[in-house]
Design a protein around this motif. Structure first.
Motif, mmCIF file in Angstrom:
data_model
loop_
_atom_site.group_PDB
_atom_site.id
_atom_site.type_symbol
_atom_site.label_atom_id
_atom_site.label_comp_id
_atom_site.label_asym_id
_atom_site.label_seq_id
_atom_site.Cartn_x
_atom_site.Cartn_y
_atom_site.Cartn_z
ATOM 1 N N ALA A 117 0.831 -1.209 0.000
ATOM 2 C CA ALA A 117 0.000 0.000 0.000
ATOM 3 C C ALA A 117 0.861 1.254 0.000
ATOM 4 O O ALA A 117 0.559 2.237 -0.700
ATOM 5 N N ARG A 118 1.949 1.253 0.781
ATOM 6 C CA ARG A 118 2.826 2.422 0.831
ATOM 7 C C ARG A 118 3.455 2.711 -0.525
ATOM 8 O O ARG A 118 3.669 3.881 -0.890
ATOM 9 N N LEU A 119 3.720 1.661 -1.287
ATOM 10 C CA LEU A 119 4.327 1.842 -2.604
ATOM 11 C C LEU A 119 3.298 2.169 -3.689
ATOM 12 O O LEU A 119 3.643 2.297 -4.857
ATOM 13 N N GLY A 120 2.039 2.286 -3.285
ATOM 14 C CA GLY A 120 1.000 2.716 -4.216
ATOM 15 C C GLY A 120 0.477 1.630 -5.124
ATOM 16 O O GLY A 120 -0.113 1.927 -6.186
ATOM 17 N N LEU A 121 0.641 0.363 -4.750
ATOM 18 C CA LEU A 121 0.154 -0.716 -5.601
ATOM 19 C C LEU A 121 -1.371 -0.801 -5.549
ATOM 20 O O LEU A 121 -1.991 -0.488 -4.531
ATOM 21 N N ASP A 123 -4.910 -3.340 -6.714
ATOM 22 C CA ASP A 123 -5.305 -4.744 -6.882
ATOM 23 C C ASP A 123 -4.361 -5.673 -6.098
ATOM 24 O O ASP A 123 -3.837 -6.652 -6.617
ATOM 25 N N ILE A 124 -4.173 -5.361 -4.825
ATOM 26 C CA ILE A 124 -3.225 -6.092 -3.979
ATOM 27 C C ILE A 124 -3.809 -7.444 -3.577
ATOM 28 O O ILE A 124 -4.961 -7.527 -3.138
ATOM 29 N N ARG A 125 -2.997 -8.492 -3.704
ATOM 30 C CA ARG A 125 -3.419 -9.821 -3.258
ATOM 31 C C ARG A 125 -2.222 -10.577 -2.692
ATOM 32 O O ARG A 125 -1.063 -10.171 -2.882
#
Length: 370
Positions: A117-121, A123-125
């Motif tokens: 989240a911090r790296l701005g990604l 559709d995280i899974r």
């Protein structure tokens, strides 16, 4: 009012259940007792002498660390050796220590999630699923005038979550019968007379780790002297939890540009990079801490780059050989972001208690670049 240490442990383990921890790991209460009162909590990555000094100076009762105070088996605690001397100081200052390590790495909102989240990604899974929580179905029978009270108590305690939906329950009206015997004090009906009562059959779903708290809430909120309820194990499985995360960047970046962005975003003193500078990066895998074990999984998942820490020489060569770019931003930088995240989480959970949650200000990288 202060919180008991055991209450704070329960809050932590709702976030990072111990069953997520690796078999070789050591998590939980390292030093102290669940019955002790806690008014100040200090969050850190490592329990070190400067952190212990800080905790003592700031009036802390409980230190919550990511890395365990006791990681390998301890055969002795000599006060003239570093670990023994630090444990002695902890005891003298009446400081307790709780550690959440690989369970916090794998947790749904754990270290790797916050790194992604911090790296701005987007559709995280989960990158490497290691655990899926089991569920129970709870069925209870409630008089009509208490259905709302009981239902709300159950959902506040953690029942009724399905994906991104909360308060999921089902109820149907019916008639309950019971005969209060000698010595009873029924909420409805009279001793020695068969009672027929308009009741609701109320049912909901409960994740395994919340079952004790939900049952406790049920028995407290239900008006009956003897509460009737059924618990059914379900074949349903919860969302995957596990090591690392994978997602996509909002836009394609060059590897060098993304590497510099990672360095700045994480506040890393340096980053080491494997891969051609001009390589185009869209799909990103991450693993906080030492994540070389997930390299193959990252490649298999189609990641253009893996962001992690503690990459060794031969592991860098392996990444080169399979064509996976890697950004090594260091163990500290890829995990430190969990400290403010835990502060926020515990503050929210303890807002009705007189407990202050603090982030350690005395932690820094164990080395520095020249």
């Amino acid at each position: 009012m202060a919180a008991k240490c055991g209450e704070i442990i329960a809050i932590m383990e709702a976030l990072a259940p111990p069953e997520l921890a690796a078999e070789w790991d050591n998590v939980g209460l390292m030093l102290g007792t669940p019955e002790a009162d806690v008014r100040r909590v200090l969050i850190c990555l490592d329990v070190t002498p400067p952190v212990v000094d800080e905790a003592a100076a700031r009036g802390v009762n409980l230190i919550i660390s990511h890395h365990p105070l006791f990681f390998r088996p301890v055969k002795s605690l000599r006060y003239d050796e570093p670990l023994g001397g630090m444990v002695r100081r902890l005891l003298q200052e009446n400081l307790m220590v709780y550690s959440a390590h690989t369970n916090l790495d794998s947790a749904d909102l754990g270290v790797s999630y916050h790194l992604a989240a911090r790296l701005g990604l987007e559709d995280i899974r989960v990158l490497v699923p290691t655990y899926r929580e089991k569920y129970y179905k709870l069925v209870t029978f409630v008089p009509a005038d208490h259905e709302k009270v009981v239902r709300e108590a159950l959902t506040r305690a953690g029942a009724g979550w399905i994906g991104n939906y909360s308060d999921c329950t089902f109820r149907v009206a019916g008639t309950g019968t019971f005969l209060p015997l000698t010595g009873t004090q029924p909420y409805i009906g009279e001793e020695g007379k068969l009672a027929e009562v308009k009741e609701y059959r109320l049912e909901t779903i409960i994740p395994t780790n919340r079952l004790p708290e939900v049952l406790k809430a049920l028995l407290k909120a239900h008006p009956y002297e003897e509460v009737a309820y059924d618990i059914y194990p379900l074949a349903n499985e919860g969302p995957a939890q596990g090591l690392g995360r994978i997602g996509v960047l909002p836009q394609v970046l060059g590897l060098e540009e993304f590497s510099l962005q990672v360095k700045e975003t994480l506040g890393a003193s340096r980053v080491n990079v494997v891969g051609a500078r001009e390589r185009r990066i869209k799909k990103v895998a991450v693993c906080g801490g030492a994540g070389s074990d997930v390299m193959k999984a990252a490649w298999d998942a189609g990641a253009d780059v893996l962001v992690t820490g503690d990459l060794k020489y031969h592991e860098a060569r392996q990444a080169e050989s399979i064509g996976l770019a890697v950004i090594d931003a260091g163990h500290f930088a890829t995990e430190r972001l969990i400290v403010p995240a835990l502060v926020t989480y515990l503050q929210e959970q303890l807002q009705e208690r007189e407990v202050m949650v603090l982030a350690s200000q005395q932690e820094q990288e164990p080395w520095y670049p020249l």
